[in-house]
Structures are given as C-alpha cells and as structure tokens.
Design a protein around this motif. Structure first.
Motif, PDB file in Angstrom:
ATOM      1  N   GLN A   1      44.850 -47.364  22.714  1.00 41.12           N
ATOM      2  CA  GLN A   1      45.659 -46.841  21.611  1.00 41.12           C
ATOM      3  C   GLN A   1      44.927 -46.992  20.279  1.00 41.12           C
ATOM      4  O   GLN A   1      44.881 -46.057  19.469  1.00 41.12           O
ATOM      5  CB  GLN A   1      46.995 -47.573  21.556  1.00 41.12           C
ATOM      6  CG  GLN A   1      47.937 -47.043  20.489  1.00 41.12           C
ATOM      7  CD  GLN A   1      49.292 -47.737  20.515  1.00 41.12           C
ATOM      8  OE1 GLN A   1      49.464 -48.744  21.186  1.00 41.12           O
ATOM      9  NE2 GLN A   1      50.252 -47.208  19.800  1.00 41.12           N
ATOM     10  N   LYS A   2      44.338 -48.159  20.043  1.00 39.74           N
ATOM     11  CA  LYS A   2      43.634 -48.400  18.777  1.00 39.74           C
ATOM     12  C   LYS A   2      42.399 -47.518  18.627  1.00 39.74           C
ATOM     13  O   LYS A   2      42.049 -47.118  17.507  1.00 39.74           O
ATOM     14  CB  LYS A   2      43.234 -49.875  18.674  1.00 39.74           C
ATOM     15  CG  LYS A   2      44.395 -50.827  18.450  1.00 39.74           C
ATOM     16  CD  LYS A   2      43.909 -52.266  18.304  1.00 39.74           C
ATOM     17  CE  LYS A   2      45.058 -53.221  18.045  1.00 39.74           C
ATOM     18  NZ  LYS A   2      44.590 -54.628  17.869  1.00 39.74           N
ATOM     19  N   LEU A   3      41.754 -47.211  19.748  1.00 46.27           N
ATOM     20  CA  LEU A   3      40.544 -46.383  19.692  1.00 46.27           C
ATOM     21  C   LEU A   3      40.843 -44.893  19.797  1.00 46.27           C
ATOM     22  O   LEU A   3      39.937 -44.068  19.760  1.00 46.27           O
ATOM     23  CB  LEU A   3      39.592 -46.785  20.821  1.00 46.27           C
ATOM     24  CG  LEU A   3      39.068 -48.222  20.797  1.00 46.27           C
ATOM     25  CD1 LEU A   3      38.134 -48.463  21.989  1.00 46.27           C
ATOM     26  CD2 LEU A   3      38.348 -48.522  19.501  1.00 46.27           C
ATOM     27  N   SER A   4      42.145 -44.574  19.924  1.00 50.26           N
ATOM     28  CA  SER A   4      42.586 -43.165  20.019  1.00 50.26           C
ATOM     29  C   SER A   4      41.902 -42.439  21.178  1.00 50.26           C
ATOM     30  O   SER A   4      41.454 -41.292  21.042  1.00 50.26           O
ATOM     31  CB  SER A   4      42.305 -42.428  18.698  1.00 50.26           C
ATOM     32  OG  SER A   4      42.960 -43.056  17.619  1.00 50.26           O
TER      33      SER A   4
ATOM     34  N   GLU B   1      40.409 -58.659  22.392  1.00 52.64           N
ATOM     35  CA  GLU B   1      40.203 -57.254  22.772  1.00 52.64           C
ATOM     36  C   GLU B   1      38.723 -56.898  22.775  1.00 52.64           C
ATOM     37  O   GLU B   1      38.256 -56.148  23.635  1.00 52.64           O
ATOM     38  CB  GLU B   1      40.984 -56.345  21.824  1.00 52.64           C
ATOM     39  CG  GLU B   1      42.489 -56.405  22.047  1.00 52.64           C
ATOM     40  CD  GLU B   1      43.285 -55.732  20.959  1.00 52.64           C
ATOM     41  OE1 GLU B   1      44.491 -55.509  21.162  1.00 52.64           O
ATOM     42  OE2 GLU B   1      42.727 -55.440  19.872  1.00 52.64           O
TER      43      GLU B   1
ATOM     44  N   THR C   1      39.119 -52.880  14.200  1.00 52.25           N
ATOM     45  CA  THR C   1      40.579 -53.017  14.273  1.00 52.25           C
ATOM     46  C   THR C   1      41.011 -53.859  15.471  1.00 52.25           C
ATOM     47  O   THR C   1      42.179 -54.234  15.570  1.00 52.25           O
ATOM     48  CB  THR C   1      41.257 -51.632  14.380  1.00 52.25           C
ATOM     49  OG1 THR C   1      40.928 -51.029  15.643  1.00 52.25           O
ATOM     50  CG2 THR C   1      40.820 -50.719  13.248  1.00 52.25           C
ATOM     51  N   LEU C   2      40.076 -54.143  16.371  1.00 53.27           N
ATOM     52  CA  LEU C   2      40.413 -54.899  17.575  1.00 53.27           C
ATOM     53  C   LEU C   2      40.437 -56.400  17.303  1.00 53.27           C
ATOM     54  O   LEU C   2      39.723 -56.896  16.433  1.00 53.27           O
ATOM     55  CB  LEU C   2      39.394 -54.616  18.681  1.00 53.27           C
ATOM     56  CG  LEU C   2      39.190 -53.151  19.088  1.00 53.27           C
ATOM     57  CD1 LEU C   2      38.141 -53.062  20.191  1.00 53.27           C
ATOM     58  CD2 LEU C   2      40.498 -52.527  19.544  1.00 53.27           C
ATOM     59  N   THR C   3      41.259 -57.118  18.047  1.00 52.62           N
ATOM     60  CA  THR C   3      41.284 -58.572  17.952  1.00 52.62           C
ATOM     61  C   THR C   3      40.065 -59.141  18.668  1.00 52.62           C
ATOM     62  O   THR C   3      39.347 -58.430  19.390  1.00 52.62           O
ATOM     63  CB  THR C   3      42.550 -59.158  18.597  1.00 52.62           C
ATOM     64  OG1 THR C   3      42.498 -58.905  20.022  1.00 52.62           O
ATOM     65  CG2 THR C   3      43.808 -58.521  18.029  1.00 52.62           C
TER      66      THR C   3
ATOM     67  N   LYS D   1      36.408 -48.400  14.173  1.00 51.72           N
ATOM     68  CA  LYS D   1      37.414 -48.510  15.224  1.00 51.72           C
ATOM     69  C   LYS D   1      37.360 -49.900  15.867  1.00 51.72           C
ATOM     70  O   LYS D   1      38.393 -50.525  16.094  1.00 51.72           O
ATOM     71  CB  LYS D   1      37.180 -47.433  16.289  1.00 51.72           C
ATOM     72  CG  LYS D   1      37.482 -46.013  15.823  1.00 51.72           C
ATOM     73  CD  LYS D   1      37.196 -45.019  16.934  1.00 51.72           C
ATOM     74  CE  LYS D   1      37.494 -43.586  16.483  1.00 51.72           C
ATOM     75  NZ  LYS D   1      37.190 -42.608  17.557  1.00 51.72           N
TER      76      LYS D   1
ATOM     77  N   ASN E   1      46.329 -51.480  24.787  1.00 54.39           N
ATOM     78  CA  ASN E   1      46.286 -51.624  23.327  1.00 54.39           C
ATOM     79  C   ASN E   1      44.951 -51.142  22.768  1.00 54.39           C
ATOM     80  O   ASN E   1      44.906 -50.509  21.699  1.00 54.39           O
ATOM     81  CB  ASN E   1      46.508 -53.088  22.937  1.00 54.39           C
ATOM     82  CG  ASN E   1      47.927 -53.552  23.196  1.00 54.39           C
ATOM     83  OD1 ASN E   1      48.843 -52.741  23.293  1.00 54.39           O
ATOM     84  ND2 ASN E   1      48.112 -54.855  23.320  1.00 54.39           N
ATOM     85  N   ILE E   2      43.875 -51.435  23.482  1.00 56.72           N
ATOM     86  CA  ILE E   2      42.546 -50.996  23.043  1.00 56.72           C
ATOM     87  C   ILE E   2      42.464 -49.470  23.050  1.00 56.72           C
ATOM     88  O   ILE E   2      41.962 -48.853  22.101  1.00 56.72           O
ATOM     89  CB  ILE E   2      41.454 -51.592  23.951  1.00 56.72           C
ATOM     90  CG1 ILE E   2      41.399 -53.116  23.801  1.00 56.72           C
ATOM     91  CG2 ILE E   2      40.085 -50.987  23.626  1.00 56.72           C
ATOM     92  CD1 ILE E   2      40.542 -53.808  24.849  1.00 56.72           C
TER      93      ILE E   2
END
Length: 210
Positions: free
Chosen positions: A188-191, A152, A147-149, A144, A185-186
């Motif tokens: 969302q990416k980490l659900s 982030e 997937t972060l920039t 997970k 955004n974080i």
C-alpha cells in the motif's frame, strides 16, 4: 548521574557497554538481551537513559521508541547501532531519540553522547550528520522507501533476497501472519498493483541493491 538501562542481544557487547558506562560514573540498573524485556524494564524502572541496540529479538530499537512515544515516557533513548542508513537515523530523530551512536565509533562517541544528554541536549554521530548533509541524491524510489518503518524495511530486504513469509517470520521472531500484514502495508505504501509477485519484483529491482 542518570540511572542507565542497557539492551543488546550480543552478550559481549552488553557487558562491554556496561563496563564502559559504569567507568564513566553512570549507575547501570538493568541489562536486557531482547527488545521486549528492554521496553518492560524502561516502563517499570523509569531510568534516566536507555542505551538500546537497534536490532534485537522481540522488538527492535525503533519499535521500542514508537511504544515509548505512545506511553509518553521521559526516559532518554540512545540508539547504539551499526546502521548508517540516513532514513533510519532521521526516523529515530522523529520518534524522539536523544542519541544515535555508531558501534564502530562507540569508544569515542558514547561518552560525548551521554554528557550531552545529561545537559539536556541531543547528540548524534558526526558521521551520520555528515551523511545527512551530503544526502542530496534521493530518487522517487528512495522517497517511497523512507515512508516504511524499520521492520518493513527489514522485511523488504528479506523479500528481495527471496525469503518466504514463513522464513522471514522465523528470522525476525514474528508470526507468518504478522509478516503478511507487513507485506500488505508495504504494498500500500509503495502504491504497488495487487498482483502476484508484485512486491518481490519491486524489491529485487529497487531495494535489493541498496
């Protein structure tokens, strides 16, 4: 020899890198002390090679790479950094970095890196490529995080240290509103669930010790 631009927000590192690169015969045409001026200089001067520090005010090295990729810049970027995280290294590769040199080994590595790039090759620190081969212990949390920039991840690190959005913005030279956008955004990416302190709890449990 290719023209070179160097960017680093630490004056001694900036001047030291310039002196070393010039001693190898490369003409240094500009020095920058922040990411925004570095990006603008690359776009206006179109150097053959840009040697960029990873962490700088305005824009970091990864963000510059992202923008250069969008602009289809032909400048070959070398990241000169202290960051050894495999996830950052692989992300830089995907964004087209031609070189990745660790500052602690720069005296030995930078010359080899520039020589390789002059030949049309890529060159990455042997220490990092060794770590990449050995990196076979990834967890779902690691997946997970990957997937972060870069930005982030820095924000997540500061969230884990319990800094407020306003404090994070001040540390990273961005607005509080921008920090809040990154936080969404974080999440969302980490659900993560849309609950108060959900990001803080996840960061402390999964990122604070990384």
């Amino acid at each position: 020899m290719a023209n070179v631009i160097i960017a680093d927000d630490h004056p001694f590192t900036l001047i030291g890198t310039k002196t070393f690169v010039e001693s190898l015969g490369y003409p240094v045409i500009d020095l920058c002390n922040n990411g925004i001026s570095a990006f603008n200089s690359i776009m206006s001067n179109r150097p053959g090679i840009a040697i960029l520090d990873m962490s700088m005010p305005g824009m970091n090295g990864i963000e510059i790479l992202e923008k250069l990729q969008q602009q289809r810049s032909v400048t070959k970027v070398v990241l000169l950094t202290m960051h050894k995280e495999v996830s950052i290294f692989t992300h830089a590769q995907k964004l087209g970095a031609k070189g990745y040199v660790l500052k602690e080994f720069a005296t030995h590595e930078l010359e080899n890196c520039l020589m390789a790039i002059q030949k049309g090759e890529c060159w990455f620190s042997p220490e990092l490529t060794r770590m990449l081969v050995m990196d076979n212990t990834a967890t779902p949390e690691d997946d997970k995080i990957s997937t972060l920039t870069f930005t982030e991840k820095k924000i997540l690190e500061l969230v884990a240290a319990q800094y407020t959005s306003k404090e994070i913005g001040s540390l990273l030279f961005i607005s509080e509103k921008t920090v809040e956008t990154h936080r969404r955004n974080i999440i969302q990416k980490l659900s993560l669930p849309q609950e108060k302190n959900a990001l803080l709890l996840w960061a402390v449990n999964n990122f604070g010790t990384k």
